[in-house]
Design an enzyme around this catalytic site. Structure first.
Site, PDB file in Angstrom:
ATOM      1  N   HIS A 144       0.823  -1.221   0.000  1.00  0.00           N
ATOM      2  CA  HIS A 144       0.000   0.000   0.000  1.00  0.00           C
ATOM      3  C   HIS A 144       0.855   1.268   0.000  1.00  0.00           C
ATOM      4  O   HIS A 144       0.498   2.259   0.640  1.00  0.00           O
ATOM      5  CB  HIS A 144      -0.948   0.005   1.221  1.00  0.00           C
ATOM      6  CG  HIS A 144      -2.055  -0.979   1.090  1.00  0.00           C
ATOM      7  ND1 HIS A 144      -3.305  -0.642   0.615  1.00  0.00           N
ATOM      8  CD2 HIS A 144      -2.104  -2.312   1.343  1.00  0.00           C
ATOM      9  CE1 HIS A 144      -4.074  -1.718   0.594  1.00  0.00           C
ATOM     10  NE2 HIS A 144      -3.373  -2.755   1.031  1.00  0.00           N
ATOM     11  N   ASP A 164      -0.795  -5.071   5.760  1.00  0.00           N
ATOM     12  CA  ASP A 164      -1.714  -5.956   5.036  1.00  0.00           C
ATOM     13  C   ASP A 164      -1.426  -5.974   3.538  1.00  0.00           C
ATOM     14  O   ASP A 164      -0.800  -5.066   3.000  1.00  0.00           O
ATOM     15  CB  ASP A 164      -3.161  -5.502   5.266  1.00  0.00           C
ATOM     16  CG  ASP A 164      -3.395  -4.096   4.728  1.00  0.00           C
ATOM     17  OD1 ASP A 164      -2.557  -3.214   5.004  1.00  0.00           O
ATOM     18  OD2 ASP A 164      -4.392  -3.891   4.026  1.00  0.00           O
ATOM     19  N   GLU A 165      -1.885  -7.034   2.894  1.00  0.00           N
ATOM     20  CA  GLU A 165      -1.914  -7.149   1.421  1.00  0.00           C
ATOM     21  C   GLU A 165      -0.573  -6.826   0.771  1.00  0.00           C
ATOM     22  O   GLU A 165      -0.494  -5.997  -0.123  1.00  0.00           O
ATOM     23  CB  GLU A 165      -3.007  -6.227   0.853  1.00  0.00           C
ATOM     24  CG  GLU A 165      -4.378  -6.617   1.313  1.00  0.00           C
ATOM     25  CD  GLU A 165      -5.470  -5.710   0.749  1.00  0.00           C
ATOM     26  OE1 GLU A 165      -6.530  -6.240   0.419  1.00  0.00           O
ATOM     27  OE2 GLU A 165      -5.256  -4.489   0.639  1.00  0.00           O
ATOM     28  N   VAL A 166       0.495  -7.481   1.238  1.00  0.00           N
ATOM     29  CA  VAL A 166       1.803  -7.281   0.613  1.00  0.00           C
ATOM     30  C   VAL A 166       1.908  -8.230  -0.580  1.00  0.00           C
ATOM     31  O   VAL A 166       1.818  -9.444  -0.424  1.00  0.00           O
ATOM     32  CB  VAL A 166       2.936  -7.543   1.624  1.00  0.00           C
ATOM     33  CG1 VAL A 166       4.288  -7.239   0.997  1.00  0.00           C
ATOM     34  CG2 VAL A 166       2.734  -6.706   2.879  1.00  0.00           C
ATOM     35  N   ASP A 167       2.103  -7.657  -1.762  1.00  0.00           N
ATOM     36  CA  ASP A 167       2.202  -8.463  -2.982  1.00  0.00           C
ATOM     37  C   ASP A 167       3.644  -8.935  -3.131  1.00  0.00           C
ATOM     38  O   ASP A 167       4.563  -8.127  -3.328  1.00  0.00           O
ATOM     39  CB  ASP A 167       1.764  -7.585  -4.168  1.00  0.00           C
ATOM     40  CG  ASP A 167       1.835  -8.360  -5.489  1.00  0.00           C
ATOM     41  OD1 ASP A 167       2.260  -9.540  -5.460  1.00  0.00           O
ATOM     42  OD2 ASP A 167       1.473  -7.776  -6.516  1.00  0.00           O
TER      43      ASP A 167
END
Ligand code: NAG
Length: 330
Positions: A263, A323-326
Site C-alpha cells: 500500500h 496488510d496485502e503485501v504483494d
C-alpha cells in the site's frame, strides 16, 4: 442542538458499530440521551433554564488557578449547543457544577483514560462528577442532550440521575484520506459528530497507494510528488496539529495509520529508490512492488519517517498496516 449528527448503532449503550446516520433536526424529548447511559433515571419534574442565568462552575477545589482549558472550551461550546436560540425571560439561576478526581487537563486521552461520570440534575442546579476531564466531557454531552425546548422556545431540563461508563474502551471511526482527500474542515466536523456520539478514537488512515497527503518535515517530497495536488491536497504540520488539538478538546485520540510495506505506491513518487522494481524477462518492467527490503537505505528512511510520525502524533499507538503485501516482485 438542532442539526447535530448522531450515529445510530445496533446495540444500545456505548457500542462502536456504525450503521446509520441520523440528523437530529431539533430538540424533542428528554428521553433523547444517546448512547443510552448505563443507568438512567429521569423524573416527571422539569426545571426551566434561561441562557441569561445559566452558569458552568467548578467545585471549590478546582477554582481559580486550577481552571482547565479543556473544560473552559467545552463550556463555551456547550453553551451554544444548549441554547441555540436566545429567547429572553425572567431570572432563573441554574448552575452546572463539575468536580474531578484527577485534575489532568494538559495531557491527551489514552486507552486507559476513565470516561466514567455521574450526573445529577435537581432544581436550580446540576452536579457532574468524573474521575478525569475526559469523563467530564462525556457528562457535558449527556447534559446537553437532556435539555429540550417547548413549543414556545423555552428551555427545560428534567430532574435526572445518571451513572455512566463506556462498555468499550475503543470507539473509533476511520477516515481514509488517501483514496479521497478530505478537507480539514470536514475532518473537524466528523470529530464534532464523534463527540456527540461519545466516540473516542479517530483512526486517521492518512496515506496509501493513491496519494500521500501528509506533509513530512523530513521528506517533503513525499507529499509534493505523491499527493493528488502538492498545495491544495495535503495536510501541513499545522493542519495535523489542528486536528490533534481539536480532537483532544473533545476527548478523542488521533491514531495515525502509515500502512507499509504494501500500500505504498504513492510513497515511491517522492522517494523513487524506496519501492521494489518489478522485472519481466530479465529487465525492469517499469512497475513497482512493495517497499524494497534489500536496501539499507530503506531502513534508514523508515527509521527517520517513523521517528517523525512518533513525535508529531502524541498517541501511544501508530497503525503500521502490514496488510496485502504483494510478493510477486520480491
Ligand atoms: C419531564 O417532566 C415533564 C413535566 O413534569 C413530564 O411531562 C415529562 O414526562 C418528563 N419526562 C420524563 C422523561 O420523565
Amino acid at each position: 442542538m438542532a442539526g447535530r449528527v448522531c450515529f445510530s448503532v445496533t446495540l444500545r449503550k456505548w457500542h462502536g458499530f456504525l450503521l446509520l446516520i441520523i440528523l437530529r433536526l431539533g430538540l424533542d424529548t428528554v428521553e433523547g440521551v444517546w448512547p443510552l447511559p448505563q443507568s438512567f433515571l429521569p423524573w416527571p419534574e422539569r426545571y426551566p433554564l434561561k441562557p441569561q442565568s445559566f452558569t458552568f462552575g467548578y467545585r471549590r477545589h478546582l477554582a481559580a488557578q486550577h481552571r482547565c482549558s479543556v473544560l473552559d472550551a467545552a463550556f463555551k461550546r456547550y453553551f451554544s449547543i444548549l441554547f441555540p436560540d436566545n429567547p429572553s425571560g425572567d431570572e432563573w439561576v441554574f448552575t452546572l457544577t463539575i468536580s474531578l478526581d484527577r485534575h489532568d487537563c494538559e495531557g491527551y486521552p489514552s486507552q486507559d483514560s476513565s470516561e466514567r461520570y455521574k450526573l445529577s440534575v435537581s432544581a436550580g442546579q446540576a452536579s457532574l462528577y468524573a474521575e478525569t476531564v475526559w469523563g467530564a466531557l462525556r457528562g457535558l454531552e449527556t447534559f446537553s442532550q437532556l435539555v429540550y425546548q417547548d413549543d414556545f422556545g423555552s428551555y427545560y431540563i428534567n430532574k435526572t440521575d445518571i451513572e455512566d461508563f463506556p462498555q468499550f474502551k475503543y470507539r473509533g471511526i476511520l477516515l481514509d484520506t488517501s483514496r479521497h482527500y478530505i478537507p480539514v474542515q470536514a475532518i473537524l466536523k466528523t470529530l464534532d459528530a464523534m463527540a456527540y456520539n461519545k466516540f473516542n478514537v479517530f483512526h486517521w488512515h492518512i496515506v496509501d497507494d493513491p496519494s500521500f497527503p501528509y506533509q513530512s518535515r523530513t521528506f517533503p517530497d513525499l507529499s509534493s510528488k505523491g499527493a493528488f495536488h502538492p498545495m491544495t491536497h495535503i495536510y501541513t504540520q499545522s493542519d495535523v496539529r489542528r486536528v490533534i488539538s481539536y480532537a483532544r478538546m473533545r476527548g478523542i485520540r488521533v491514531l495515525p495509520e502509515f500502512d507499509s510495506p504494501g500500500h505504498t505506491n504513492s510513497w515511491g513518487k517522492g522517494k523513487p529508490e524506496l519501492l521494489t522494481p518489478c522485472y519481466q524477462g530479465g529487465s525492469p518492467s517499469g512497475t513497482f512492488g512493495p517497499v524494497n527490503p534489500s536496501l539499507p537505505s530503506t531502513y534508514q528512511f523508515m527509521a527517520s519517517l517513523f521517528k517523525e510520525v512518533a513525535s508529531v502524533f502524541p498517541d501511544s499507538h501508530v497503525h503500521l498496516g502490514g496488510d496485502e503485501v504483494d510478493f510477486s516482485c520480491w
